[in-house]
Write a protein that holds these residues in place. Structure first.
Motif, PDB file in Angstrom:
ATOM      1  N   VAL A  57       0.835  -1.200   0.000  1.00 37.62           N
ATOM      2  CA  VAL A  57       0.000   0.000   0.000  1.00 37.62           C
ATOM      3  C   VAL A  57       0.868   1.248   0.000  1.00 37.62           C
ATOM      4  CG1 VAL A  57      -1.988   1.139   1.062  1.00 37.62           C
ATOM      5  CG2 VAL A  57      -1.609  -1.299   1.454  1.00 37.62           C
ATOM      6  N   TYR A  58       0.470   2.249  -0.807  1.00 36.50           N
ATOM      7  CA  TYR A  58       1.257   3.465  -0.969  1.00 36.50           C
ATOM      8  C   TYR A  58       0.358   4.702  -0.915  1.00 36.50           C
ATOM      9  CZ  TYR A  58       4.441  -0.065  -2.801  1.00 36.50           C
ATOM     10  OH  TYR A  58       5.209  -1.183  -2.935  1.00 36.50           O
ATOM     11  N   VAL A  59       0.993   5.858  -0.756  1.00 35.56           N
ATOM     12  CA  VAL A  59       0.310   7.146  -0.772  1.00 35.56           C
ATOM     13  C   VAL A  59       0.866   7.968  -1.928  1.00 35.56           C
ATOM     14  CG1 VAL A  59      -0.088   9.308   0.481  1.00 35.56           C
ATOM     15  CG2 VAL A  59      -0.157   7.125   1.711  1.00 35.56           C
ATOM     16  N   LEU A  60      -0.029   8.607  -2.680  1.00 32.99           N
ATOM     17  CA  LEU A  60       0.381   9.418  -3.823  1.00 32.99           C
ATOM     18  C   LEU A  60       0.944  10.754  -3.362  1.00 32.99           C
ATOM     19  CD1 LEU A  60       0.483  10.052  -6.884  1.00 32.99           C
ATOM     20  CD2 LEU A  60      -1.890  10.870  -6.669  1.00 32.99           C
ATOM     21  N   ASN A  61       2.167  11.045  -3.746  1.00 34.41           N
ATOM     22  CA  ASN A  61       2.791  12.322  -3.423  1.00 34.41           C
ATOM     23  C   ASN A  61       2.119  13.439  -4.216  1.00 34.41           C
ATOM     24  OD1 ASN A  61       4.688  13.259  -1.638  1.00 34.41           O
ATOM     25  ND2 ASN A  61       6.428  13.097  -3.040  1.00 34.41           N
ATOM     26  N   GLY A  62       1.795  14.521  -3.539  1.00 33.99           N
ATOM     27  CA  GLY A  62       1.190  15.654  -4.217  1.00 33.99           C
ATOM     28  C   GLY A  62      -0.309  15.588  -4.358  1.00 33.99           C
ATOM     29  N   GLY A  63      -0.898  14.423  -4.076  1.00 36.96           N
ATOM     30  CA  GLY A  63      -2.339  14.285  -4.134  1.00 36.96           C
ATOM     31  C   GLY A  63      -2.927  14.497  -5.520  1.00 36.96           C
ATOM     32  N   PHE A  64      -4.249  14.578  -5.560  1.00 37.17           N
ATOM     33  CA  PHE A  64      -4.939  14.772  -6.837  1.00 37.17           C
ATOM     34  C   PHE A  64      -4.677  16.161  -7.399  1.00 37.17           C
ATOM     35  CE2 PHE A  64      -9.053  15.323  -9.290  1.00 37.17           C
ATOM     36  CZ  PHE A  64      -8.686  14.462 -10.316  1.00 37.17           C
ATOM     37  N   ASP A  65      -4.478  17.137  -6.516  1.00 33.71           N
ATOM     38  CA  ASP A  65      -4.144  18.483  -6.986  1.00 33.71           C
ATOM     39  C   ASP A  65      -2.846  18.448  -7.792  1.00 33.71           C
ATOM     40  OD1 ASP A  65      -6.391  19.301  -5.627  1.00 33.71           O
ATOM     41  OD2 ASP A  65      -5.297  20.254  -3.980  1.00 33.71           O
ATOM     42  N   GLY A  66      -1.853  17.727  -7.281  1.00 30.81           N
ATOM     43  CA  GLY A  66      -0.589  17.601  -7.988  1.00 30.81           C
ATOM     44  C   GLY A  66      -0.719  16.781  -9.255  1.00 30.81           C
ATOM     45  N   TRP A  67      -1.536  15.746  -9.196  1.00 32.65           N
ATOM     46  CA  TRP A  67      -1.796  14.901 -10.374  1.00 32.65           C
ATOM     47  C   TRP A  67      -2.332  15.743 -11.531  1.00 32.65           C
ATOM     48  CZ3 TRP A  67      -1.463   9.635 -11.613  1.00 32.65           C
ATOM     49  CH2 TRP A  67      -2.263   9.180 -12.660  1.00 32.65           C
ATOM     50  N   LYS A  68      -3.309  16.565 -11.240  1.00 30.22           N
ATOM     51  CA  LYS A  68      -3.903  17.418 -12.284  1.00 30.22           C
ATOM     52  C   LYS A  68      -2.903  18.463 -12.774  1.00 30.22           C
ATOM     53  CE  LYS A  68      -7.425  18.619  -9.751  1.00 30.22           C
ATOM     54  NZ  LYS A  68      -8.689  19.305  -9.327  1.00 30.22           N
ATOM     55  N   ALA A  69      -2.147  19.027 -11.835  1.00 29.08           N
ATOM     56  CA  ALA A  69      -1.188  20.072 -12.208  1.00 29.08           C
ATOM     57  C   ALA A  69      -0.137  19.549 -13.187  1.00 29.08           C
ATOM     58  CB  ALA A  69      -0.514  20.635 -10.960  1.00 29.08           C
ATOM     59  N   GLU A  70       0.168  18.258 -13.098  1.00 32.28           N
ATOM     60  CA  GLU A  70       1.166  17.658 -13.990  1.00 32.28           C
ATOM     61  C   GLU A  70       0.553  17.164 -15.288  1.00 32.28           C
ATOM     62  OE1 GLU A  70       3.740  14.796 -12.204  1.00 32.28           O
ATOM     63  OE2 GLU A  70       4.197  16.064 -10.463  1.00 32.28           O
ATOM     64  N   GLY A  71      -0.760  17.336 -15.443  1.00 32.68           N
ATOM     65  CA  GLY A  71      -1.400  16.990 -16.715  1.00 32.68           C
ATOM     66  C   GLY A  71      -1.736  15.528 -16.895  1.00 32.68           C
ATOM     67  N   HIS A  72      -1.834  14.778 -15.820  1.00 32.24           N
ATOM     68  CA  HIS A  72      -2.182  13.362 -15.928  1.00 32.24           C
ATOM     69  C   HIS A  72      -3.688  13.209 -16.167  1.00 32.24           C
ATOM     70  CE1 HIS A  72       1.810  11.951 -14.944  1.00 32.24           C
ATOM     71  NE2 HIS A  72       1.850  12.801 -13.931  1.00 32.24           N
ATOM     72  N   PRO A  73      -4.117  12.079 -16.698  1.00 34.35           N
ATOM     73  CA  PRO A  73      -5.523  11.915 -17.081  1.00 34.35           C
ATOM     74  C   PRO A  73      -6.487  11.944 -15.892  1.00 34.35           C
ATOM     75  CG  PRO A  73      -4.351   9.820 -17.229  1.00 34.35           C
ATOM     76  CD  PRO A  73      -3.304  10.886 -17.030  1.00 34.35           C
ATOM     77  N   VAL A  74      -7.670  12.480 -16.161  1.00 34.64           N
ATOM     78  CA  VAL A  74      -8.744  12.585 -15.168  1.00 34.64           C
ATOM     79  C   VAL A  74     -10.017  12.068 -15.814  1.00 34.64           C
ATOM     80  CG1 VAL A  74     -10.161  14.188 -13.829  1.00 34.64           C
ATOM     81  CG2 VAL A  74      -7.693  14.570 -14.018  1.00 34.64           C
ATOM     82  N   GLU A  75     -10.833  11.344 -15.033  1.00 37.02           N
ATOM     83  CA  GLU A  75     -12.113  10.899 -15.560  1.00 37.02           C
ATOM     84  C   GLU A  75     -13.241  11.230 -14.586  1.00 37.02           C
ATOM     85  OE1 GLU A  75     -11.968   6.682 -16.223  1.00 37.02           O
ATOM     86  OE2 GLU A  75     -12.429   6.207 -14.119  1.00 37.02           O
ATOM     87  N   THR A  76     -14.445  11.324 -15.109  1.00 41.30           N
ATOM     88  CA  THR A  76     -15.620  11.587 -14.276  1.00 41.30           C
ATOM     89  C   THR A  76     -16.500  10.353 -14.138  1.00 41.30           C
ATOM     90  OG1 THR A  76     -16.832  12.404 -16.207  1.00 41.30           O
ATOM     91  CG2 THR A  76     -15.657  14.028 -14.868  1.00 41.30           C
ATOM     92  N   ILE A  77     -16.269   9.342 -14.967  1.00 42.30           N
ATOM     93  CA  ILE A  77     -17.055   8.111 -14.905  1.00 42.30           C
ATOM     94  C   ILE A  77     -16.763   7.387 -13.596  1.00 42.30           C
ATOM     95  CG2 ILE A  77     -17.448   5.862 -15.972  1.00 42.30           C
ATOM     96  CD1 ILE A  77     -16.541   7.117 -18.624  1.00 42.30           C
ATOM     97  N   VAL A  78     -17.815   7.042 -12.872  1.00 40.98           N
ATOM     98  CA  VAL A  78     -17.638   6.275 -11.642  1.00 40.98           C
ATOM     99  C   VAL A  78     -17.443   4.811 -12.027  1.00 40.98           C
ATOM    100  CG1 VAL A  78     -18.671   5.541  -9.473  1.00 40.98           C
ATOM    101  CG2 VAL A  78     -19.001   7.880 -10.287  1.00 40.98           C
ATOM    102  N   PRO A  79     -16.323   4.205 -11.698  1.00 40.13           N
ATOM    103  CA  PRO A  79     -16.068   2.827 -12.119  1.00 40.13           C
ATOM    104  C   PRO A  79     -17.014   1.832 -11.453  1.00 40.13           C
ATOM    105  CG  PRO A  79     -14.390   3.557 -10.577  1.00 40.13           C
ATOM    106  CD  PRO A  79     -15.216   4.767 -10.909  1.00 40.13           C
TER     107      PRO A  79
END
Length: 283
Positions: A117-139
């Motif tokens: 188990v791991y923790v994402l550095n920078g969180g979702f705010d950082g994820w978006k800031a770096e331009g990584h993909p985002v989705e709105t569909i609930v899996p």
């Protein structure tokens, strides 16, 4: 530069593993009222592809009268299974700003038997800031089996906390801000006393990261030393309601310290009673 925690992963590391079998992502975003953010609403607006949401208020023992208490292992395992998560998966947990609420779910997964188990550095705010993909569909993940292996010794009860305070057999690390710890500022919950447990040391949760990124191991070690925490001795972590205490736990585990437990009731329980000893001022 000194080594980083083995439990912290980068957005690039996560992005390269999305859609792999046995790789799971959990959005554990949760906020205090002062943050003026809604984790569930933000998840609906966008999340890491494939991520499932972990509601820390709902996936809890609601019979205790305390906020988001640790649930029973069987309940936790069933809820993880519904989300398609097995204890054998590689699991990444994230929150909005970075190192805030995600370590709590990281800790829960670890003490319930998940090993990777791991923790994402920078969180979702950082994820978006770096331009990584985002989705709105609930899996809609395929149900899985999560077999719990609960490590009860990693959770400190109220009775055990009383003994720790009375005996001093374990060090106490409190993650609340200095104002609340010293009783300079009021607690956010009405009617609750401010201050700290006798013998507690203050290690504010906000000091463990900068711009949502976890500090290096050398920096973490220096923080414990400055606070008067001996890493060769046992530690009980605490905070306001059991969430940010896990940030200290994450730091301890990052440094190889395994003789630690988390006081799940934390100050919501201790400060909410009239039969517990409270100290004010600096430690």
């Amino acid at each position: 530069m000194s080594a980083e925690s083995r439990y912290i992963v980068s957005p690039e590391w996560v992005a390269g593993r999305l859609n792999r079998a046995g790789f799971s992502v959990i959005d554990a975003s949760w906020y205090l009222p002062a943050h003026n953010r809604d984790g569930k609403a933000e998840y609906a607006e966008g999340h890491i592809p494939g991520a499932v949401f972990f509601d820390q208020d709902a996936l809890a023992d609601t019979t205790t009268g305390l906020p988001h208490s640790l649930p029973a292992p069987e309940f936790f395992a069933a809820e993880m299974g519904k989300r398609g998560i097995s204890e054998t998966d590689t699991i990444v947990v994230y929150d909005g700003p970075g190192i805030f609420a995600a370590p709590r779910v990281w800790w829960m997964l670890k003490i319930m038997g998940a090993g990777d188990v791991y923790v994402l550095n920078g969180g979702f705010d950082g994820w978006k800031a770096e331009g990584h993909p985002v989705e709105t569909i609930v899996p809609a993940p395929q149900p899985a089996t999560f077999t719990p292996d609960f490590q009860a010794h990693r959770v400190t009860s109220f009775e055990a906390m009383r003994e720790v305070v009375a005996s001093g057999k374990s060090q106490i690390a409190d993650a609340r801000g200095a104002g609340r710890f010293e009783a300079i500022e009021p607690e956010p919950r009405p009617g609750m006393r401010s201050g700290h447990m006798p013998g507690a040391k203050n290690l504010p949760a906000t000091a463990f990261s900068e711009n949502g990124r976890f500090r290096s191991n050398d920096e973490l070690r220096a923080m414990f030393t400055e606070a008067g925490i001996d890493l060769d001795q046992p530690v009980v972590t605490s905070c306001g309601s059991g969430v940010t205490a896990a940030i200290i736990t994450l730091a301890l585990e990052s440094l190889g310290h395994t003789d630690n437990s988390l006081y799940d009731g934390s100050w919501s329980q201790w400060g909410g009673r009239d039969d517990t000893e409270i100290v004010t001022g600096k430690a």
